[in-house]
Write a protein that holds these residues in place. Structure first.
Motif, short mmCIF file in Angstrom:
data_model
loop_
_atom_site.label_atom_id
_atom_site.label_comp_id
_atom_site.label_asym_id
_atom_site.label_seq_id
_atom_site.Cartn_x
_atom_site.Cartn_y
_atom_site.Cartn_z
N THR A 41 30.58 -31.71 177.30
CA THR A 41 31.03 -32.38 176.08
C THR A 41 30.02 -32.24 174.96
N GLU A 42 28.76 -32.49 175.25
CA GLU A 42 27.77 -32.51 174.17
C GLU A 42 27.37 -31.12 173.71
N LEU A 43 27.34 -30.14 174.61
CA LEU A 43 27.10 -28.76 174.16
C LEU A 43 28.26 -28.25 173.32
N MET A 44 29.50 -28.70 173.66
CA MET A 44 30.65 -28.32 172.85
C MET A 44 30.48 -28.85 171.43
N LYS A 45 30.05 -30.11 171.30
CA LYS A 45 29.87 -30.69 169.97
C LYS A 45 28.78 -29.94 169.19
N VAL A 46 27.70 -29.58 169.87
CA VAL A 46 26.61 -28.86 169.20
C VAL A 46 27.08 -27.47 168.78
N SER A 47 27.82 -26.78 169.65
CA SER A 47 28.28 -25.43 169.29
C SER A 47 29.34 -25.49 168.19
N GLU A 48 30.22 -26.49 168.21
CA GLU A 48 31.22 -26.63 167.15
C GLU A 48 30.56 -26.87 165.79
N ALA A 49 29.47 -27.61 165.79
CA ALA A 49 28.78 -27.92 164.53
C ALA A 49 28.28 -26.66 163.85
N GLY A 50 27.96 -25.62 164.63
CA GLY A 50 27.48 -24.37 164.06
C GLY A 50 28.58 -23.45 163.58
N MET A 51 29.83 -23.81 163.78
CA MET A 51 30.96 -22.96 163.39
C MET A 51 31.25 -23.09 161.91
N SER A 52 31.97 -22.08 161.40
CA SER A 52 32.47 -22.15 160.03
C SER A 52 33.55 -23.23 159.97
N MET A 53 33.99 -23.57 158.77
CA MET A 53 35.05 -24.57 158.63
C MET A 53 36.33 -24.11 159.33
N VAL A 54 36.63 -22.82 159.26
CA VAL A 54 37.82 -22.30 159.93
C VAL A 54 37.65 -22.41 161.44
N GLY A 55 36.47 -22.08 161.93
CA GLY A 55 36.19 -22.20 163.36
C GLY A 55 36.32 -23.64 163.84
N LYS A 56 35.79 -24.56 163.05
CA LYS A 56 35.90 -25.98 163.41
C LYS A 56 37.37 -26.40 163.45
N ALA A 57 38.15 -25.94 162.49
CA ALA A 57 39.58 -26.29 162.45
C ALA A 57 40.30 -25.72 163.67
N ARG A 58 39.98 -24.49 164.04
CA ARG A 58 40.63 -23.88 165.22
C ARG A 58 40.27 -24.61 166.51
N SER A 59 39.04 -25.10 166.60
CA SER A 59 38.60 -25.75 167.83
C SER A 59 39.09 -27.19 167.93
N ARG A 60 39.51 -27.79 166.81
CA ARG A 60 39.94 -29.20 166.81
C ARG A 60 41.27 -29.38 166.09
N PRO A 61 42.37 -28.87 166.66
CA PRO A 61 43.67 -29.03 166.00
C PRO A 61 44.06 -30.50 165.81
N ASP A 62 43.55 -31.38 166.66
CA ASP A 62 43.85 -32.82 166.51
C ASP A 62 43.28 -33.35 165.19
N GLN A 63 42.09 -32.87 164.81
CA GLN A 63 41.48 -33.30 163.56
C GLN A 63 42.20 -32.68 162.36
N VAL A 64 42.67 -31.45 162.52
CA VAL A 64 43.42 -30.79 161.45
C VAL A 64 44.69 -31.60 161.15
N ALA A 65 45.34 -32.10 162.20
CA ALA A 65 46.55 -32.91 162.00
C ALA A 65 46.23 -34.17 161.20
N LYS A 66 45.07 -34.78 161.46
CA LYS A 66 44.66 -35.97 160.70
C LYS A 66 44.42 -35.63 159.23
N VAL A 67 43.83 -34.45 158.98
CA VAL A 67 43.57 -34.02 157.61
C VAL A 67 44.90 -33.79 156.88
N VAL A 68 45.85 -33.15 157.55
CA VAL A 68 47.16 -32.90 156.94
C VAL A 68 47.85 -34.23 156.61
N GLN A 69 47.77 -35.20 157.51
CA GLN A 69 48.35 -36.52 157.25
C GLN A 69 47.68 -37.17 156.06
#
Length: 196
Positions: A41-69
């Motif tokens: 879990t925590e390495l996933m969070k650390v690796s996601e933090a280093g991603m581009s905004m598009v990469g972050k969006a692809r890795s967290r579709p649940d958060q993208v849905a919140k942004v769209v709402q």
């Protein structure tokens, strides 16, 4: 008190001095003895933090849905400010620990000050010296169980829930994909229950 946090925009990890939480009704203040670091879990969070905004969006579709709402409800400028503010702030890490009850909130009668408890929850069982934990997210540690082992309680419950949801029956063959810590526990639980 000290708390481990991460800036999700930059990926920076930090140890900050933060205020001790108050003891609210329906929960307890717990001084951490052992806090479990979950490499998955925590390495996933650390690796996601280093991603581009598009990469972050692809890795967290649940958060993208919140942004769209939020876009539909609040519009582009307000949503942009909200997203940027969240990304560029510190987020606490951790979700499983064992510690000693320091204060008991109103309405709590199953533990007392000095009791050893195992705690769960990504908003309550943080890598911090002291945490406020609501009644449904802690459990007294049985006599004889080492606190360092009790810190694994959340991980064990995740594995057990996976086995229950899989509804494996005695004599059936089960396949566990991914043998990290939780996968190892799932495999042991399945073997102990008679699944091969």
């Amino acid at each position: 008190m000290k708390q481990v946090v991460q800036n999700y925009k930059s990926g920076e990890l930090a140890l900050l001095d933060v205020p001790v939480p108050g003891c609210k009704p329906g929960g307890v203040l717990v001084r951490s003895a052992y806090s479990l670091i979950s490499t998955g879990t925590e390495l996933m969070k650390v690796s996601e933090a280093g991603m581009s905004m598009v990469g972050k969006a692809r890795s967290r579709p649940d958060q993208v849905a919140k942004v769209v709402q939020s876009l539909a409800t609040n519009g582009v400028p307000a949503t942009y400010r909200k997203v940027m503010g969240k990304l560029d702030s510190y987020t606490p890490l951790g979700y499983s620990l064992c510690g000693v009850v320091e204060r008991v909130g109103a309405g709590v009668d199953d533990v007392k000050v000095g009791d050893l408890v195992a705690c769960a929850g990504n908003e309550h069982a943080l890598h911090a010296e002291v945490n406020w934990v609501p009644k449904n997210l802690y459990v007294p540690v049985p006599d004889g169980l080492a606190p360092r082992h009790a810190a694994f309680g959340t991980v064990g419950s995740i594995a057990l829930q996976g086995v229950r949801q899989g509804e494996s029956r005695l004599g059936e063959v089960a396949l566990v994909i991914g043998l990290g810590l939780i996968g190892q526990l799932v495999a042991q639980l399945l073997a102990a229950s008679g699944s091969g």
